[in-house]
Design a protein around this motif. Structure first.
Motif, PDB file in Angstrom:
ATOM      1  N   PHE A  35       0.811  -1.221   0.000  1.00 40.84           N
ATOM      2  CA  PHE A  35       0.000   0.000   0.000  1.00 40.84           C
ATOM      3  C   PHE A  35       0.846   1.275   0.000  1.00 40.84           C
ATOM      4  O   PHE A  35       0.608   2.173  -0.792  1.00 40.84           O
ATOM      5  CB  PHE A  35      -0.942   0.035   1.204  1.00 40.84           C
ATOM      6  CG  PHE A  35      -2.012  -1.006   1.148  1.00 40.84           C
ATOM      7  CD1 PHE A  35      -3.084  -0.878   0.279  1.00 40.84           C
ATOM      8  CD2 PHE A  35      -1.942  -2.127   1.960  1.00 40.84           C
ATOM      9  CE1 PHE A  35      -4.070  -1.844   0.223  1.00 40.84           C
ATOM     10  CE2 PHE A  35      -2.921  -3.094   1.911  1.00 40.84           C
ATOM     11  CZ  PHE A  35      -3.991  -2.962   1.046  1.00 40.84           C
ATOM     12  N   GLY A  36       1.813   1.379   0.910  1.00 39.94           N
ATOM     13  CA  GLY A  36       2.620   2.586   1.039  1.00 39.94           C
ATOM     14  C   GLY A  36       2.718   2.989   2.494  1.00 39.94           C
ATOM     15  O   GLY A  36       2.836   2.150   3.378  1.00 39.94           O
ATOM     16  N   ILE A  37       2.624   4.302   2.743  1.00 40.09           N
ATOM     17  CA  ILE A  37       2.778   4.846   4.098  1.00 40.09           C
ATOM     18  C   ILE A  37       1.486   5.521   4.517  1.00 40.09           C
ATOM     19  O   ILE A  37       0.929   6.344   3.788  1.00 40.09           O
ATOM     20  CB  ILE A  37       3.937   5.859   4.153  1.00 40.09           C
ATOM     21  CG1 ILE A  37       5.255   5.182   3.753  1.00 40.09           C
ATOM     22  CG2 ILE A  37       4.054   6.471   5.538  1.00 40.09           C
ATOM     23  CD1 ILE A  37       6.442   6.121   3.700  1.00 40.09           C
ATOM     24  N   ALA A  38       1.026   5.172   5.718  1.00 38.73           N
ATOM     25  CA  ALA A  38      -0.161   5.794   6.308  1.00 38.73           C
ATOM     26  C   ALA A  38       0.250   6.479   7.605  1.00 38.73           C
ATOM     27  O   ALA A  38       0.918   5.877   8.444  1.00 38.73           O
ATOM     28  CB  ALA A  38      -1.241   4.755   6.585  1.00 38.73           C
ATOM     29  N   GLY A  65       9.873   6.244  -8.500  1.00 34.57           N
ATOM     30  CA  GLY A  65       8.529   5.719  -8.746  1.00 34.57           C
ATOM     31  C   GLY A  65       7.529   6.423  -7.845  1.00 34.57           C
ATOM     32  O   GLY A  65       7.797   7.480  -7.287  1.00 34.57           O
ATOM     33  N   HIS A  66       6.366   5.816  -7.687  1.00 33.47           N
ATOM     34  CA  HIS A  66       5.290   6.420  -6.904  1.00 33.47           C
ATOM     35  C   HIS A  66       5.136   5.709  -5.563  1.00 33.47           C
ATOM     36  O   HIS A  66       4.949   4.492  -5.511  1.00 33.47           O
ATOM     37  CB  HIS A  66       3.973   6.350  -7.680  1.00 33.47           C
ATOM     38  CG  HIS A  66       2.816   6.900  -6.910  1.00 33.47           C
ATOM     39  ND1 HIS A  66       2.710   8.232  -6.598  1.00 33.47           N
ATOM     40  CD2 HIS A  66       1.734   6.289  -6.378  1.00 33.47           C
ATOM     41  CE1 HIS A  66       1.596   8.411  -5.909  1.00 33.47           C
ATOM     42  NE2 HIS A  66       0.986   7.255  -5.760  1.00 33.47           N
ATOM     43  N   LEU A  90       7.356   1.078  -6.863  1.00 26.83           N
ATOM     44  CA  LEU A  90       8.770   1.283  -6.550  1.00 26.83           C
ATOM     45  C   LEU A  90       9.547   0.025  -6.917  1.00 26.83           C
ATOM     46  O   LEU A  90       9.064  -1.088  -6.717  1.00 26.83           O
ATOM     47  CB  LEU A  90       8.962   1.574  -5.057  1.00 26.83           C
ATOM     48  CG  LEU A  90       8.309   2.831  -4.504  1.00 26.83           C
ATOM     49  CD1 LEU A  90       8.539   2.932  -3.008  1.00 26.83           C
ATOM     50  CD2 LEU A  90       8.854   4.065  -5.190  1.00 26.83           C
ATOM     51  N   PRO A  91      10.765   0.181  -7.433  1.00 27.09           N
ATOM     52  CA  PRO A  91      11.575  -1.000  -7.758  1.00 27.09           C
ATOM     53  C   PRO A  91      12.138  -1.632  -6.480  1.00 27.09           C
ATOM     54  O   PRO A  91      12.178  -1.002  -5.425  1.00 27.09           O
ATOM     55  CB  PRO A  91      12.705  -0.421  -8.610  1.00 27.09           C
ATOM     56  CG  PRO A  91      12.839   0.992  -8.148  1.00 27.09           C
ATOM     57  CD  PRO A  91      11.442   1.425  -7.783  1.00 27.09           C
TER      58      PRO A  91
END
Length: 162
Positions: A35-38, A65-66, A90-91
């Protein structure tokens, strides 16, 4: 800072409590490999502060990247804050987690980023002087040895004829 550096095996979220970013305290930062960062709670400008902190650490140069970063309300499930269309891109698989964790657990350097001149340029004069001194010592030693070898050795020992 985090009591448990590994993500929760059930949910996959890595919790970083009490992160200090841009002089502000973020009560809880959650990282997930898909997901990413929350950011849970904290000041209203927590997302730009966190992005600025990642930028100062050159995160985008390592992982271009995103990376989705969202702010969620306390008690809200972290997955609910992410837009399904804005996917994490992201790679390196989940290697970004370790880098982001290190960035968020350390205090950010303050002030403007200033380029540091390379060591090669800073020590060029010293290196040239050392080489010149070495060459001068070799030259002086060579001249001294040639002078010593040119003078025939004289013996003070007198021997009687047999």
């Amino acid at each position: 800072m985090s009591p448990d550096p590994t993500p929760d095996p059930v949910t996959g979220w890595l919790a970083l409590p009490r992160c200090r970013v841009g002089g502000q305290l973020l009560p809880l930062v959650l990282l997930h490999p898909r997901f990413g960062i929350a950011i849970q709670g904290g000041p209203p400008d927590a997302v730009p502060l966190l992005r600025q902190r990642l930028e100062r650490a050159r995160f985008a140069a390592i992982f271009p990247g995103h990376l989705p970063v969202v702010r969620i309300a306390p008690g809200q499930p972290p997955e609910a804050g992410f837009d399904p269309k804005a996917r994490l891109d992201l790679p390196g698989g989940d290697a970004w987690l370790t880098c982001a964790r290190r960035v968020l657990e350390r205090d950010a350097p303050q002030g403007e980023m200033v380029p540091i001149p390379s060591r090669r340029r800073r020590h060029r004069r010293t290196r040239r002087l050392a080489i010149a001194a070495g060459l001068a010592a070799l030259l002086f030693g060579g001249v001294t040895l040639s002078v010593l070898e040119a003078v025939p050795a004289r013996s003070t020992l007198v021997t009687a004829p047999p």
